[in-house]
Design a protein around this motif. Structure first.
Motif, PDB file in Angstrom:
ATOM      1  N   SER A  24     -46.006  31.382  81.021  1.00  0.00           N
ATOM      2  CA  SER A  24     -45.748  32.505  81.921  1.00  0.00           C
ATOM      3  C   SER A  24     -45.880  33.824  81.169  1.00  0.00           C
ATOM      4  O   SER A  24     -46.851  34.551  81.308  1.00  0.00           O
ATOM      5  CB  SER A  24     -44.363  32.370  82.569  1.00  0.00           C
ATOM      6  OG  SER A  24     -44.125  33.422  83.447  1.00  0.00           O
ATOM      7  N   CYS A  25     -44.899  34.169  80.301  1.00  0.00           N
ATOM      8  CA  CYS A  25     -44.874  35.527  79.732  1.00  0.00           C
ATOM      9  C   CYS A  25     -45.847  35.734  78.580  1.00  0.00           C
ATOM     10  O   CYS A  25     -46.295  36.823  78.317  1.00  0.00           O
ATOM     11  CB  CYS A  25     -43.466  35.856  79.252  1.00  0.00           C
ATOM     12  SG  CYS A  25     -42.978  34.976  77.759  1.00  0.00           S
ATOM     13  N   ARG A  26     -46.154  34.702  77.861  1.00  0.00           N
ATOM     14  CA  ARG A  26     -47.010  34.737  76.654  1.00  0.00           C
ATOM     15  C   ARG A  26     -46.426  35.624  75.561  1.00  0.00           C
ATOM     16  O   ARG A  26     -47.141  36.095  74.692  1.00  0.00           O
ATOM     17  CB  ARG A  26     -48.433  35.203  77.001  1.00  0.00           C
ATOM     18  CG  ARG A  26     -49.124  34.251  77.953  1.00  0.00           C
ATOM     19  CD  ARG A  26     -50.440  34.782  78.431  1.00  0.00           C
ATOM     20  NE  ARG A  26     -51.549  34.305  77.601  1.00  0.00           N
ATOM     21  CZ  ARG A  26     -52.809  34.326  77.992  1.00  0.00           C
ATOM     22  NH1 ARG A  26     -53.128  34.788  79.171  1.00  0.00           N
ATOM     23  NH2 ARG A  26     -53.747  33.896  77.197  1.00  0.00           N
ATOM     24  N   GLN A  27     -45.136  35.833  75.583  1.00  0.00           N
ATOM     25  CA  GLN A  27     -44.494  36.714  74.590  1.00  0.00           C
ATOM     26  C   GLN A  27     -43.255  36.087  73.972  1.00  0.00           C
ATOM     27  O   GLN A  27     -42.430  36.795  73.404  1.00  0.00           O
ATOM     28  CB  GLN A  27     -44.090  38.026  75.254  1.00  0.00           C
ATOM     29  CG  GLN A  27     -45.255  38.837  75.738  1.00  0.00           C
ATOM     30  CD  GLN A  27     -44.802  40.081  76.482  1.00  0.00           C
ATOM     31  OE1 GLN A  27     -43.780  40.655  76.167  1.00  0.00           O
ATOM     32  NE2 GLN A  27     -45.548  40.480  77.480  1.00  0.00           N
ATOM     33  N   GLY A  28     -43.055  34.806  74.147  1.00  0.00           N
ATOM     34  CA  GLY A  28     -41.905  34.168  73.515  1.00  0.00           C
ATOM     35  C   GLY A  28     -40.596  34.361  74.248  1.00  0.00           C
ATOM     36  O   GLY A  28     -39.542  34.085  73.688  1.00  0.00           O
ATOM     37  N   ALA A  29     -40.649  34.828  75.493  1.00  0.00           N
ATOM     38  CA  ALA A  29     -39.392  35.118  76.190  1.00  0.00           C
ATOM     39  C   ALA A  29     -38.992  34.039  77.195  1.00  0.00           C
ATOM     40  O   ALA A  29     -37.821  33.707  77.307  1.00  0.00           O
ATOM     41  CB  ALA A  29     -39.489  36.460  76.896  1.00  0.00           C
ATOM     42  N   CYS A  30     -39.937  33.503  77.939  1.00  0.00           N
ATOM     43  CA  CYS A  30     -39.558  32.647  79.072  1.00  0.00           C
ATOM     44  C   CYS A  30     -39.409  31.176  78.686  1.00  0.00           C
ATOM     45  O   CYS A  30     -38.814  30.394  79.428  1.00  0.00           O
ATOM     46  CB  CYS A  30     -40.597  32.768  80.180  1.00  0.00           C
ATOM     47  SG  CYS A  30     -42.184  31.991  79.789  1.00  0.00           S
ATOM     48  N   GLN A  31     -39.984  30.779  77.580  1.00  0.00           N
ATOM     49  CA  GLN A  31     -39.916  29.414  77.055  1.00  0.00           C
ATOM     50  C   GLN A  31     -40.650  28.402  77.936  1.00  0.00           C
ATOM     51  O   GLN A  31     -40.472  27.194  77.774  1.00  0.00           O
ATOM     52  CB  GLN A  31     -38.467  28.987  76.811  1.00  0.00           C
ATOM     53  CG  GLN A  31     -37.756  29.924  75.842  1.00  0.00           C
ATOM     54  CD  GLN A  31     -36.397  29.437  75.391  1.00  0.00           C
ATOM     55  OE1 GLN A  31     -35.884  28.448  75.892  1.00  0.00           O
ATOM     56  NE2 GLN A  31     -35.807  30.135  74.431  1.00  0.00           N
ATOM     57  N   SER A  32     -41.453  28.884  78.876  1.00  0.00           N
ATOM     58  CA  SER A  32     -42.140  27.923  79.740  1.00  0.00           C
ATOM     59  C   SER A  32     -43.266  27.189  79.021  1.00  0.00           C
ATOM     60  O   SER A  32     -43.722  26.155  79.480  1.00  0.00           O
ATOM     61  CB  SER A  32     -42.680  28.616  80.987  1.00  0.00           C
ATOM     62  OG  SER A  32     -43.522  29.677  80.627  1.00  0.00           O
TER      63      SER A  32
HETATM   64  S1  FES Z   1     -45.304  31.673  77.705  1.00  0.00           S
HETATM   65 FE1  FES Z   1     -43.300  32.508  77.789  1.00  0.00          FE
HETATM   66  S2  FES Z   1     -42.449  31.828  75.903  1.00  0.00           S
HETATM   67 FE2  FES Z   1     -44.496  31.187  75.784  1.00  0.00          FE
END
Ligand code: FES
Length: 328
Positions: free
Chosen positions: A35-43
């Motif tokens: 989802s976020c591609r920034q290490g925040a959502c953990q998806s």
């Molecule tokens: S895509 Fe959100 S933490 Fe990796």
């Protein structure tokens, strides 16, 4: 050029130097969650079955997960070949039923879901909502933690946004969604109830702030609470009546809607919410500050709040929801 070989489900992805595992897999058309591609959502969490995940790719994960070699694919620049598996997501998700969909304005709706299991969360945190085919997005919880089974979200419709379009057009009352464990560090704790608080949000960034305000007022917060909600035009604002009613009810709650373009009716400030707030509250020494909205606004306002005297440890922000939305 160094290449690493990342094996998932017996299929090898070649990861180039300077590329994350997630980017490499997406480049090769692999169907992996993110989802976020920034290490925040953990998806995008995966588990390494062979090969140590770099420490930086485990940032923000619980110790128990790090010890089991879970890592975030969007933060993982592999230093060796790896064999990986998608995380057993069923372990981290609970089931929820859609209870209602109510329009907040032309582009935003209030989604209410009833979770099968009680969720232990702090007001202001977010969860990942996942539909049956695995597509998921992160959304902030918009209510206080009093309702452990019932969660509300402000879902803004984004042009071409697969998840938000689907929620607006196809998701029905009674449908089932999966809900992840609550995440995020932008939340309210009732540890210093006399502390003044400033909350600035743009668009559907009001969601976590509304949850924080509800929680703080329910907890008997005695410090002053100032909310600035901004949008370009009047159409983008919502919950004006509700916030004004709250302001009537609680002496320490102050609400200022702001529009940055066009005419503003009485009671609505003209200008960007962060600029209006900073001009009105030039001394933020000792204040707790919550920021939610577009990353540019959040970053700029962090600096402004700091220059106005707020301590960096008292500034909480949540910008990635907007960032992730643009990636849909
Ligand atoms: S895509 Fe959100 S933490 Fe990796």
């Amino acid at each position: 050029m160094i290449f690493r070989h990342i094996t998932l489900d017996e299929q090898v992805t070649v990861c180039h130097e300077g590329e994350t595992v997630l980017d490499a897999m997406l480049r090769e058309g692999r169907d992996v969650p993110y989802s976020c591609r920034q290490g925040a959502c953990q998806s995008c969490m995966m588990r390494s079955l062979e090969g140590m995940p770099p420490e930086d790719s485990q940032k923000g994960l619980k110790n128990v997960l790090c010890k089991q070699d879970y890592f975030l694919a969007c933060l993982c620049f592999p230093s060796q070949d790896m064999v990986v598996a998608l995380s057993h997501q069923a372990d981290f998700f609970t089931e929820a039923t859609v209870v209602s969909k109510v329009s907040l304005n032309q582009e935003t709706l209030l989604l209410t879901i009833q979770c099968k299991d009680a969720l232990d969360y702090y007001a202001g945190q977010f969860v990942n909502l996942k539909r049956s085919d695995g597509l998921m997005r992160s959304y902030s919880i918009a209510n206080s933690k009093v309702h452990t089974h019932k969660l509300t979200f402000h879902i803004r419709r984004l042009a071409g946004g697969r998840f938000s379009e689907w929620v607006h057009q196809e998701l029905n009352v009674g449908d089932i969604l999966s809900v992840s464990d609550p995440q995020g560090l932008c939340f309210y704790l009732p540890d210093n109830q006399g502390q003044n608080m400033l909350l600035i949000g743009t668009g559907s960034g009001l969601a976590p702030l509304a949850g924080i305000i509800e929680e703080a007022l329910e907890q008997g917060h005695t410090g002053q609470i100032h909310l600035y909600h901004g949008s370009r035009e009047m159409d983008g604002l919502y919950w004006i009546d509700e916030m004004q009613a709250l302001q009537q009810h609680y002496e320490n709650f102050h609400y200022t809607p702001c529009v940055s373009r066009g005419d503003a009716p009485d009671g609505v400030a003209t200008g960007r919410a962060n600029d209006v707030a900073m001009a009105t509250l030039p001394d933020l020494k000792g204040w707790r500050v919550f920021l939610c909205g577009h990353p540019d606004m959040v970053n700029q306002t962090k600096t402004q709040a700091y220059l106005n005297g707020a301590s960096l440890k008292d500034i909480y922000s949540d910008a990635f929801h907007v960032a992730s939305s643009s990636l849909e």
